[in-house]
Design an enzyme around this catalytic site. Structure first.
Site, mmCIF file in Angstrom:
data_model
loop_
_atom_site.group_PDB
_atom_site.id
_atom_site.type_symbol
_atom_site.label_atom_id
_atom_site.label_comp_id
_atom_site.label_asym_id
_atom_site.label_seq_id
_atom_site.Cartn_x
_atom_site.Cartn_y
_atom_site.Cartn_z
ATOM 1 N NE ARG A 1 30.450 99.779 24.468
ATOM 2 C CZ ARG A 1 30.071 99.050 25.600
ATOM 3 N NH1 ARG A 1 30.114 97.695 25.776
ATOM 4 N NH2 ARG A 1 29.589 99.579 26.546
ATOM 5 C CB SER B 1 27.226 76.667 34.755
ATOM 6 O OG SER B 1 26.157 77.325 34.078
ATOM 7 C CG ASN C 1 24.025 86.010 24.352
ATOM 8 O OD1 ASN C 1 24.960 85.453 25.088
ATOM 9 N ND2 ASN C 1 22.912 86.558 24.691
ATOM 10 C CG HIS D 1 18.589 86.408 27.023
ATOM 11 N ND1 HIS D 1 19.601 87.568 27.734
ATOM 12 C CD2 HIS D 1 17.437 86.686 27.207
ATOM 13 C CE1 HIS D 1 18.588 88.358 28.341
ATOM 14 N NE2 HIS D 1 17.546 87.959 28.133
ATOM 15 C CD GLN E 1 15.018 72.166 30.544
ATOM 16 O OE1 GLN E 1 15.154 71.809 29.518
ATOM 17 N NE2 GLN E 1 15.122 71.513 31.345
ATOM 18 C CD GLU E 2 20.486 79.847 31.185
ATOM 19 O OE1 GLU E 2 21.739 80.172 30.655
ATOM 20 O OE2 GLU E 2 19.939 80.200 32.066
#
Ligand SMILES: Nc1nc2c(c(=O)[nH]1)N[C@@H](CN(C=O)c1ccc(C(=O)N[C@@H](CCC(=O)O)C(=O)O)cc1)CN2
Ligand SMILES: NCC(=O)N[C@@H]1O[C@H](COP(=O)([O-])[O-])[C@@H](O)[C@H]1O
Length: 216
Positions: free
Chosen positions: A80, A28, A122, A124, A188-189
């Site tokens: 990794r 999203s 990023n 968060h 809000q993100e």
């Protein structure tokens, strides 16, 4: 010798900032970025490729629906560092200027961080440095905070420890459940992530040590 503690991304005026997005799930926030570009809120930028560590990430479908290259990069059989090197190959193949993490649930190693210092963002779902890591909304709800929120930050070698770009407070209501609070934070993100990307693309984010200054 430029001071390594000060950085400002300078896009050339006619340049299209090429964006790559790492995802692991629903997408999203990716959708919010795509929509913000398509409606002209973010100008002179394009999402070139979306990469996921999960084959079934709906974010990959979202990319394909918008004609964006969607890549499942299987972590099986790669350590990794090896996995990060494969990501780097794709970023270089697409001549990436800006890397966004949007619900990407793997830690990036130092090779990528160094190659894209202050060019990795990023989102968060907490007011960092509170509630780092996974399930931040649940952590906050169970802690009993009265104010939750979300953060856009530059990504560094630490976990959720990079310089903070934008934060937004979200009230916790008496009738809230973890789910209703998570949904209110997510709204809000979808506002602050496109805003942060727009500021980056417009060369308005200056990093001085841990401080990010938004230029007028
Ligand atoms: N070097 C960095 N990498 C990443 C950062 C960062 O700040 N620095 N942000 C994360 C996003 N994230 C929370 O915001 C996050 C991602 C992954 C994990 C984690 O513990 N992952 C485990 C695997 C989890 C799983 O597969 O279910 C792991 O990688 O071992 C915590 C927080 C993105 N990357
Ligand atoms: N630690 C990282 C983390 O928790 N990220 C969070 O994962 C969700 C992804 O949703 P989306 O796939 O719909 O954008 C978002 O809420 C994002 O803040």
């Amino acid at each position: 010798m430029q001071n390594p503690n000060i950085s400002l991304f300078q896009s050339k005026s006619s340049m299209t900032v090429k964006i790559a997005v790492l995802v692991s799930g629903r997408g999203s926030n990716l959708q919010a970025i795509i929509d913000s570009i398509e409606k002209g809120y973010i100008k002179n930028a394009a999402v070139s490729v979306v990469i996921s560590n999960k084959a079934d990430a709906y974010a990959l479908e979202r990319a394909e629906k918008h004609g964006i290259s969607a890549v499942f990069l299987d972590p099986e059989g790669r350590d990794r560092a090896g996995y990060d090197r494969e990501i780097l190959k794709i970023l270089k193949q697409y001549d990436t200027d800006l890397l966004l993490l949007a619900g990407y649930f793997r830690l990036l190693g130092s090779e990528i961080i160094e190659a894209y210092r202050h060019r990795i963002l990023n989102i968060h779902p907490s007011l960092l440095p509170a509630f780092k890591g996974l399930h931040a909304q649940k952590q906050a709800f169970e802690y009993g905070v009265k104010v939750a929120g979300c953060t856009v930050h530059f990504v560094d070698e630490g976990l959720d420890s990079g310089p903070i770009i934008i934060q937004k407070c979200v009230p916790v209501l008496p009738e809230d459940t973890e789910e209703t609070l998570t949904a209110r934070i997510l709204e809000q993100e979808h506002i602050i992530y496109p805003e942060a990307v727009r500021l980056f693309v417009e060369s308005k984010l200056k990093v001085e040590g841990r401080n990010v200054i938004t230029l007028k």
